[in-house]
Structure formats: C-alpha cells, structure tokens
Design an enzyme around this catalytic site. Structure first.
Site, mmCIF file in Angstrom:
data_model
loop_
_atom_site.group_PDB
_atom_site.id
_atom_site.type_symbol
_atom_site.label_atom_id
_atom_site.label_comp_id
_atom_site.label_asym_id
_atom_site.label_seq_id
_atom_site.Cartn_x
_atom_site.Cartn_y
_atom_site.Cartn_z
ATOM 1 N N GLY A 4 -127.645 1.040 -30.979
ATOM 2 C CA GLY A 4 -128.267 0.019 -30.146
ATOM 3 C C GLY A 4 -127.231 -0.780 -29.392
ATOM 4 N N GLY A 55 -126.969 -4.345 -26.538
ATOM 5 C CA GLY A 55 -127.725 -5.372 -25.837
ATOM 6 C C GLY A 55 -126.799 -6.478 -25.421
ATOM 7 N N VAL A 90 -124.695 -2.020 -31.950
ATOM 8 C CA VAL A 90 -124.947 -1.752 -33.354
ATOM 9 C C VAL A 90 -124.673 -0.277 -33.629
ATOM 10 C CG1 VAL A 90 -126.641 -1.782 -35.210
ATOM 11 C CG2 VAL A 90 -126.742 -3.519 -33.414
ATOM 12 N N LYS A 99 -122.931 -4.366 -36.865
ATOM 13 C CA LYS A 99 -123.225 -5.035 -35.605
ATOM 14 C C LYS A 99 -121.926 -5.640 -35.092
ATOM 15 C CE LYS A 99 -126.701 -8.515 -34.315
ATOM 16 N NZ LYS A 99 -127.764 -9.328 -34.926
ATOM 17 N N GLU A 148 -127.656 -4.238 -44.093
ATOM 18 C CA GLU A 148 -128.494 -3.210 -44.703
ATOM 19 C C GLU A 148 -129.094 -2.352 -43.578
ATOM 20 O OE1 GLU A 148 -132.839 -3.306 -46.941
ATOM 21 O OE2 GLU A 148 -131.840 -5.147 -46.316
ATOM 22 N N VAL A 153 -131.902 -0.484 -41.909
ATOM 23 C CA VAL A 153 -133.361 -0.458 -42.015
ATOM 24 C C VAL A 153 -133.891 0.779 -41.302
ATOM 25 C CG1 VAL A 153 -135.490 -1.668 -41.514
ATOM 26 C CG2 VAL A 153 -133.451 -2.970 -42.098
ATOM 27 N N ASP A 198 -136.645 -17.872 -33.850
ATOM 28 C CA ASP A 198 -136.771 -16.773 -32.876
ATOM 29 C C ASP A 198 -137.633 -15.649 -33.439
ATOM 30 O OD1 ASP A 198 -136.302 -15.575 -30.443
ATOM 31 O OD2 ASP A 198 -134.412 -14.654 -31.061
ATOM 32 N N LYS A 238 -140.387 -13.114 -33.439
ATOM 33 C CA LYS A 238 -141.185 -12.430 -32.429
ATOM 34 C C LYS A 238 -141.287 -10.981 -32.856
ATOM 35 C CE LYS A 238 -136.975 -12.021 -29.781
ATOM 36 N NZ LYS A 238 -136.212 -12.527 -28.660
#
Lengths: 895, 172
Positions: A88, A90, A95, A112, A159, A161, A203, A205
């Site tokens: 990932g 952003g 990540v 990360k 961890e 996921v 945050d 969401k």
C-alpha cells in the site's frame, strides 16, 4: 537553405497564431506550404497550449514520488523481518508485507514506513500513532509489534491483518441484522477500549475498519488519535480530515471528546443499516459541506430506506423504526452533550436492543423540539411558554421520579407507567394537532387543548391514575392560561380519579390546587371547604413531600389574605419539621423559602431578602434560568432589594427580570405586565414619576384586557397608579382611582378587611390633602381599628388624623393639639427608614401642616430635613427630587 | 578550469538527487494544492545554492543545459521505476488521510516523449521548455542563455506547449 518539416510547421504556426481563429484557417489554407504541413498546423491551432500548470504538476509529482520510492527495496531486512512486497501507499508513506526471517516462526507483519519528505506535522502524527498503539493491546485493534528507523525513515511494525475493508466484507457476508449489530459492537469495543485508555480516535471511518476472514474487526489508523486531556489548540488541519465522517465539533474546531468518536460510530452504523451514507455528499462546495455537517440533521435510517434512495436495501425499514432509529440519531446529534457520552454507552444501548430491553436513547424529546421551536419563534399571542414548558416537563419529571423510586419497585413501575402513558398521550396529542410539524407556523394552543380533551374523554379505558395525571396536567395548563373555570373542572376530575385509585398524595395535590383555584377566583367559602378536605387527606400522609407542599399552599393563601403572621407561623413550623430528604429537594426548598419570604416581607425585610436569595438559588438549580418559575423568584428578589433601598443591586436584578420575561412571554401577557409593573414600582420609588406613569398605564392596560376590571391584579395596578398621581400632586386624577381600588378590593374579597383597609388608608390621605377632612376622618374611623386588630402600624394613619385636625388651620387650638401629637409620634417616625419615600412623604406633609398652623420655623426645619433625605430617596435627575426642591424654592421666594 | 565542468555525470546526479530530497521535504511543508507549485519552484533553491554567479556566461549556459537535461533524465527514471512496481503487484490505496492530486494530466514518461517529439520538430523550443520547466531560470535569463529575445522565447514556449498538448491528447 531548405527548411526542415519542423521549421515549416513552426513558421506557419507562428505566422498565423496571432490572427482570429477563422482567419487562421483561411491563412493556412491559402499558404504555399504542402498539405501535410497545412494539416498539421490546422490541428495545432485547436490546442491552446495552456498546460503550464499541468506540466509543472506532473514534473513535481514525479520528482516527489521518485524520491519516495528510492530507498525501500524488496528483500531488505528490517529488524528480524524481510520485506516481501509493497502492499500500500498513500499520502503518509508506504506499507510493506514482511515475514520473519530468523527461522523462528513463519510470521507475517505489516511494516509502515513514513515517506522521506514527511513534514514535521506528519512525523508527529506517525510518532503519535506509534506511541498510542503501544498502549492499545486489544483484539479489535491492529497491534503494534515494534518500530524504529531505517535509512532515515521512521517505521512501525504492525500485526498483519489478512482481511478486507468493512463494506467489502459486508457485501460478501450478507449478514442478518443481529450479526451486523454484533460486528458493529466489535468496532465499538475497540473504541471503548481506547476511551478507557484515555484515547480518542478522531478518525473512525469505514476505510479505517477491516474485517479478517474470521470475521474479526480491526480498527486501524490511530494517526490522529489523541489523549483525552491533551491540549486542544493544535487539533488537525483540513488535510487530515475526511469531511464526510467528521463531526460538527471537528468542523468548527471545537473541543473534541469521546462523544466525537460516538458521532463517527453513529455514521458507520447508519451506513451499516442503510447501505447509504448519512450525510449527502453531492455537493462540491466546502461551505455547503460545513453547513450540512453542522446544521442539517440526516433522515432517520428507516426514513432513508423508505425514501427509496437505496437500490437494494439490506434491511427492511420497519426493522429500524423506533429503537434503532433513536440509537443512531442519538449518536449523530449535532450537539455533543446530547449524544452518548462514549463508546460504552453505545455498547450498552446496542446490547439493550439485542436483548429487547428499553434503550437509553429516545427520540428528540418534545421538550427539546418545543425548545427549538420557541427559539425560532418568540411567542405568538395565543401561546404561553409557561404552559408549554409545563406541559412538556411534567411527564419528564414524573418519569424521573419514577426512576428514582427503585426501592419501592411496584410504585416505581406504576409511576413509570403513568409517565409513559402521559408522555405517549401528549406525544400523540402533539402529533395529532401537529403544531410542531409546521416550522415557523404559530402554535394554536387552543386546538391542541381541544384535541387533548377529546382524546382524554374518549379514552374511557384509561386507568384512573392515568386519567388523574392527565386531568391534573390539563388543570395546570388551564391554570397557567388563567382559565380558572376549566382548571377547576379538571382538578375536580383529578380528585375523583385519585380517590378511585386510592392515591393520597395525588389527591392531596389536586385538592390543594383546587382550593387555591377557588381562592384566586374569589370563591372563598369553597376554598375553605376544599382546604378542610385537604387537611384531612394531609393528616393521613403526614410526613410526605406532598404534605409539606400542602402547608406551603396554606401559607400562600394566608399571605394573600393579609394574614402574614399566621402564614409565617405555618411555614416556620413546616420548616422545622423538614426531613433531610426535603432539604435536598431543590424544588420544595425554593417554594418554602419563597412562601416564607412573602409572609415576612414587611415585618423582617432583611430576612425576607435572605430567603429570596435562597429561593432564587434553589429555583435556578431546579429549572435553570430561562423558565417562568425562575423569573418569578428573581422578580421577588428585585422587590426585596428595592424594599431595602438597595437600588443599584435591584436595578441589575430587574434588568435580568425584564430580559427573561421578554424572552419568555408575549407583551400582552399578564406575566409580562407583572414584570413591567415591578419596573414601574422601581422607577416610582426612585422618583422617576413620568416614566413610571407610562409603565404603570401599560401594565394596567394589559391586566384590564386580560383579566377585566374585577381582579386583584387590576385593582393593585389601579391603586399603584393612584399613588403615583398623588406623588405627582395630581389629586384629581388620583381620587377616582383610589375610590375604584377600594370598591374592587371590597367586591373581590369583603372578608379581607385589612386589604380593604390599606386601600382606604390611601384614599383617606388623599382626601385630607384635597381638604375633604370630614370624609377622610370617616374613613380613618373605619380603617384604624382594622389596622390595630391586625397589628399593623397606624403611624401614617395618625398623621392623616392630625392633618384633618389642623384642617385649614383656622383653629389655633386644633393646631396646638396637633402639634403636640406630632411631637409625640416623632420618635416613632424616626424609627422608619430614612431612605424610604413613605417617611419622606410624611415629613414633607408635616412641614406643610406646621406651615398651615403658622409655625414657620419648625415647618422649615421639617422641610429642610426632608430635602436632605430626598437626596438619598430620589435620584438626582428625578421628578421626585424636583418636586421637593420646587417646594423649597417656592417657600423661600414667598418670604 | 571551472569546478562545475570537471564534475562528472555521476557527481552531478548525486548533487541533483540530494538537492531534490532536501527541497521536496521543504516544499511539502508548505500547504500543497494543485497548480500552485511547479517543478521549477522545486529546484529554485538548488540553483541559488550552487552560486553560478562565479561562472562565466558560457559555463553558466552549459551548466543550466546540463542540469535541465539531467533533471529530466532522473525524473524519467523515477517514473519508469514506479511503472515497473505497479506492474509487479496491485498497490492498494493505503490511506487517503492526506488526499492525492486529481487524476494526472499525463504521466511523466508521456511528457518526456512529447518533449522528444518537440525536439524533432524544433530543437530550440524543446531546449526552452527544458530550461523553463526543469530549472528555475527566469524567462529573461533563459532567453539570454538561448540567445533570443524574450518575445521569441515566449513564442517558442507557446509553440512547445501546443506541440506537447497535441501530442499528449493524441496519446489518450
């Protein structure tokens, strides 16, 4: 030198580019260049070349992205983990999936990395998340395993996921309502855990919520989370917020609390239930967004489904109606303190729902709606806030009382039943007449009441207690509407129902109120009769709260009859027998101190003030400030201060009184008139006669219009206006008013001899000043014995007597005798307050009597003493002071 | 002779990279919004720091040409590297907390091709685009190095952008 194709294109392009478009085309067509060149340039002139910004942006983006991707490579080792692949990226960084590489376990983690070009703020955010996560070990929060720095870049090991985003999971899983709620509970539990550690996520969401293949929820991204008590000054920048899931307080930059997370949880639940976001996102304008988030209440979830905007609703709207609607709406209320306080409360209510127990959440209460409505529309003439507030708060108070009585289970349940029934009744009543449905339209209270009465009379199956409670409310409403006959009817109905139900406390309350109603409507015999019945009821429940209230009602009636000493005795005895519980009862204590203060307001002004302060404080605790009850209390407080000549303080309190009453009443309401007349009295006392006249006349008009002539309030205003005219030396105007006041008081309550007597005293004084000595004396013959029998001070009446004796000063004997008597009462007069207008008026008058008797030196002494005092009584620029100074200068000029 | 000249390509690369790194960090600290920053802003200070004032005109001219060209080359490498990564694995959009720019006008490799295309048509226009977009020279100074008037430079820029515009448009 032959041109290249490129040179030709450029030459033709430059030759035509400054021409208008049409001419460009014909210019190109008619040129000597080859068709290939012409076609090329014809294409080019369709492009503006206005791509400066775009070019720059692409170059910049590439530069930045390139820098980021430089340092981290596959197979690099971070601690004991080997990087497998980037999963990932952003704004914050990237990540990577990594695997434990020391042969110990086959353990996967996510690492990360923050980007190299991170700003201070972003670094802070990253560190923040790392620190907070270290303290948040919870199955529903992705765990922090480690962290450090790699080639100058901060990283954290998390961890791994293995899962999908919340809504992707839902689409696949096709859960039932119960399971959906259980999934939601997991989210709440993660948030609740954070709250218990003193951390607000800020945050929440859907994109920050993942569900593993085993159905375990993981809450991600604590990047902008913060400790609950952290400094709030630097919260977050716009860039860090996702508008659609931000709370009103975040948008406004207000303090953020655990209820901020509750709001976001509410939005998530909304979306889980409706497959639709709560707040519309169709607008592009930030201002519009802000408006929507801070001001626009979303449709209830069920209404959203019924609205047909959802193509394939997962749940039926009917499933959501009621409790779930309320639960969601309670989470997403705009006002932070009207939401659940924290995630725990949300969990409690979701569990309540799952176990079919009553919820903490209820829809916006009628009280709240009415409150909002009243805020929008200051009252229309038909409507009295007092009534509405009463109408709405009573069931709420009853409900709360019901909840309090947990040790008496049966009774509590019974109370709750009544409260619910009453609330339900009123709700349907309001819905039926729908006064709240039409924003901005005035509420026609009469139609509400009419509908309510119909409903009450139709519903014959109601239990007696419910009928009693409702009848009492109707009676109260009519009482506040000053519709005494109707109030009496409903109190009678309530009494019958309470008797039927065997509820003695309710019975006593209704009897007491009925007795008061009779008294106020001048049916004194009936009042006495009902009070006797109430006494009998009270003797059966001697130590109850209601019995205490009964005593306060009795004291009130005594006071209003002028039997103040009796009233004081009653209330003092009651006070001495109060229980500890009574002392905790702010409503009761406010009432007691008020009634007591009224009883002693002439005999012990300091103590009466003390009581008024206490009563006001208790009332504030009871109902808050914007309430008619509080208004009544501080109005009394103002009066007490005035009576003690503490004008400065009184003025401050009076300003508050008028401000509140303007907010609460329409300006043709008697309550407003009563506040006005208070102000009139204040102005009168300070010597501002002309201003006071206006105010008195205005209040009198309101009273006359509202009550008609035959009413104590009207009579009181007439009396006060007469007094004012007397002070203004407008005796001809004052006389008929005093006469009318005497007549009215007699007609209204012939038995109340002292009230009639005080009125006659005023008339006697005026008649004496108008040289109608005989008439005046006749009145004095009547009233002075009444004063004596009520232990009232006859001092001022005696001065009238002397004035009548002096008459025109024709008899020197009478003059002599009057002067002796004046000398006798002089010490008593000096005991009276030097700052009150009463003594001042008497001294001025005495000086005039002395002058009439040609004892000019002494007369001058009295007058000078009065002039001296007048500075303390009247304000320097007042009419009152001017009158006295005029008197002095006239006298000096005539010599 | 002059230090800049003696620098080999690798050293220049390194210098550009280090300058860019420092500058990117600095630029990002400013509020980022589209269309306000340009790559020229990005390298502005790099030039300030290199103090070309000591160089002769020819050296300066050479230096800027080289810098702009190198800059372009470095960026193409970045872009290609990124493309290769994208083809390798599906990259999730991890967090939208900071938001991303709107859909790009083009990717850098396309722009790179467009400049090549422009060079084939008009070399001077391409050089102008490079000097203006990959260095932070003021247009007047760029005109000086190119030996043209400011008006000509503006015409060349306009022509260059139109060619690029058309080229990119035809690609999509």
């Amino acid at each position: 030198m032959s041109q290249t194709t490129g040179n030709k294109i450029k030459a033709l392009f430059n030759a035509c580019i400054d021409l208008p478009y049409i001419e460009q085309i014909s210019f190109i067509q008619s040129s000597d260049y080859s068709d290939e060149i012409k076609q090329k340039v014809l294409r080019l002139i369709n492009y503006s070349g206005d791509i400066d910004a775009e070019l720059s942006q692409v170059i910049l983006d590439t530069a930045q992205e390139g820098l980021e991707s430089q340092s981290i490579k596959k197979d690099e080792k971070i601690d004991q983990y080997k990087l497998l692949n980037k999963v990932g990226e952003g704004g914050q960084g990237e990540v990577w999936l990594a695997i434990r590489d020391d042969g110990e376990f086959n353990h996967q983690v996510a690492i990360k990395f923050i980007k190299t070009s991170a700003t201070e703020k972003e670094l802070q955010r990253f560190q923040n998340e790392r620190e907070l996560l270290a303290s948040l070990q919870h199955p529903n929060i992705s765990a922090l395993i480690g962290g450090g720095q790699h080639q100058g870049r901060l990283y954290m090991i998390m961890e791994w996921v293995e899962g999908v985003a919340l809504f992707a999971y839902l689409k696949k899983a096709n859960l039932h309502l119960k399971d959906t709620l259980k999934l939601f509970l997991q989210i709440c539990q993660a948030v609740s855990f954070a709250h218990s550690k003193g951390i607000i996520h800020r945050d929440i969401k859907p994109s920050n919520i993942m569900v593993t293949t085993d159905g375990l929820v993981k809450l991600l991204d604590f990047g902008i989370a913060k400790p609950i008590d952290a400094e709030l000054t630097q919260t977050q920048s716009d860039a860090m917020m996702t508008f659609a899931y931000s709370s009103p307080e975040q948008i406004r930059g207000d303090s953020v609390t655990t209820a901020t997370d509750v709001y976001a949880l509410g939005l998530v639940l909304y979306e889980l239930l409706t497959s639709q976001v709560a707040q519309c996102r169709t607008t592009e304008s930030p201002a519009e967004y802000i408006h929507i988030i801070t001001d626009v209440t979303p449709l209830k979830p069920s209404a959203q489904l019924l609205n047909n905007t959802v193509d394939n609703p997962h749940f039926n709207a009917k499933l959501l109606q009621g409790d779930l609607d309320n639960l969601v709406m309670m989470c997403i209320r705009k006002e932070i303190d009207r939401r659940y306080k924290n995630a725990d409360e949300v969990i409690t209510d979701v569990n309540n729902y799952l176990l079919s127990r009553p919820l903490l959440a209820s829809g916006d209460s009628l009280f709240y709606k009415v409150g909002k409505l009243l805020k929008r529309n200051p009252l229309t003439s038909l409507l009295s806030t007092a009534v509405l507030v009463f109408l709405i708060t009573l069931p709420v108070l009853m409900y709360q009382n019901g909840v309090k009585l947990t040790e008496e289970r049966d009774r509590a349940q019974e109370q709750a039943l009544i409260a619910n029934k009453t609330t339900e009744f009123l709700s349907t009543l309001f819905q039926a007449t729908s006064p709240l449905g039409h924003n901005g339209e005035p509420i026609d209270l009469n139609s509400v009441m009419a509908q309510g009465e119909r409903q009450l009379n139709l519903d014959v199956d109601q239990q007696p207690l419910v009928v009693a409670a409702l009848s009492t409310e109707f009676a109260q409403i009519y009482h506040h509407l000053e519709n005494t006959p109707k109030a009496i009817t409903y109190y009678q109905k309530a009494i019958a129902s309470y008797k039927q139900a065997g509820d003695l406390e309710g019975l006593l309350a209704a009897q007491g109120q009925l007795a008061l109603m009779y008294f106020r409507s001048d049916h004194l015999d009936k009042s006495d009769e009902v009070f006797e019945q109430a006494d009998a009821t009270a003797s059966l429940i001697r130590n109850s709260r209601e019995a205490v209230l009964h005593m306060t009602r009795k004291a009130t009636v005594e006071t209003e009859r002028g039997e103040r000493e009796k009233a004081a005795v009653v209330i003092e005895q009651t006070f001495n027998h109060l229980t500890d519980e009574n002392h905790q009862d702010v409503e009761l204590m406010s009432r007691i101190y008020h009634v007591w203060g009224e009883a002693i307001k002439y005999s012990d002004k300091e103590r009466a003030l003390e009581f008024a302060i206490k009563s006001t404080e208790y009332e504030k605790k009871h109902v808050g400030k914007l309430h008619p009850f509080y208004l009544l209390r501080i109005n009394s407080l103002a009066t007490r201060l005035m009576r003690l000549n503490r004008h400065k303080e009184a003025e401050i309190v009076l300003d508050e009184v008028l401000e509140l009453s303007e907010g609460l009443y329409s300006n043709d309401h008697p309550e407003y008139a009563s506040m006005l007349s208070g102000k009139g009295g204040f102005l009168h006392d300070l010597g501002y006669f002309v201003e006071a006249e206006k105010v008195y006349v205005e209040s009198l008009e309101i009273y006359r219009k509202f009550y008609g002539e035959k009413n104590f309030q009207t009579a009181r205003m007439i009396n006060n206006l007469a007094y004012l005219y007397e002070d203004m030396h407008m005796y001809q105007k004052a006389k008929p008013l005093y006469q009318r006041s005497v007549e009215l008081r007699f007609e209204l309550d012939p038995k109340n001899t002292i009230r009639v007597a005080t009125s006659k005293g005023n008339l006697a004084r005026l008649l004496s000043k108008m040289n109608e000595f005989e008439q005046s004396d006749l009145l004095l013959d009547e009233l002075m014995p009444v004063y004596a029998s009520h232990n009232r001070n006859n001092l001022y009446n005696e001065i009238i007597r002397f004035a009548n004796l002096v008459g025109n000063g024709e008899s020197s004997e009478n003059c002599e005798s009057a002067l002796q008597k004046i000398a006798l009462i002089e010490p008593n007069l000096k005991k009276e307050s030097a700052e009150g207008w009463r003594r001042l008026g008497a001294e001025v008058w005495i000086s005039q009597l002395l002058k009439t008797c040609q004892n000019e030196d002494l007369a001058m002494q009295w007058l000078l003493a009065a002039v001296e005092k007048s500075v303390d009584v009247y304000q320097s620029d007042s009419d009152g002071l001017q009158y006295i100074n005029q008197l002095l200068s006239d006298w000096q000029n005539s010599e | 002779m002059v230090e800049v000249r003696s620098k080999n390509k690798e050293a220049l690369d390194k210098e550009i990279y280090q300058q860019l790194r420092a500058l990117a960090r600095k630029m990002m600290a400013k509020e980022r919004s589209n269309h306000t920053l340009s790559a020229t802003d990005l390298v502005h200070e790099a030039f300030a720091k290199l103090s070309v004032g000591d160089l002769s005109f020819n050296d300066q001219q050479h230096y800027f040409y080289t810098f702009a060209r190198q800059m372009r080359r470095v960026l193409v490498n970045y872009a290609l590297h990124k493309k290769r990564q994208k083809n390798q694995a599906e990259i999730l959009h991890f967090s939208d907390s900071l938001g991303l720019a709107d859909a790009e006008f083009a990717d850098f490799t396309q722009i790179d091709q467009a400049i090549d295309h422009l060079e084939n048509i008009d070399e001077r226009s391409a050089k102008t685009i490079e000097l203006v977009y990959f260095t932070h020279l003021p247009q007047s100074q760029a005109a000086e190095y190119l030996g043209v008037s400011l008006a000509t430079l503006e015409r060349d820029l306009k022509f260059g952008r139109v060619i690029i515009h058309e080229y990119i448009d035809n690609l999509s």
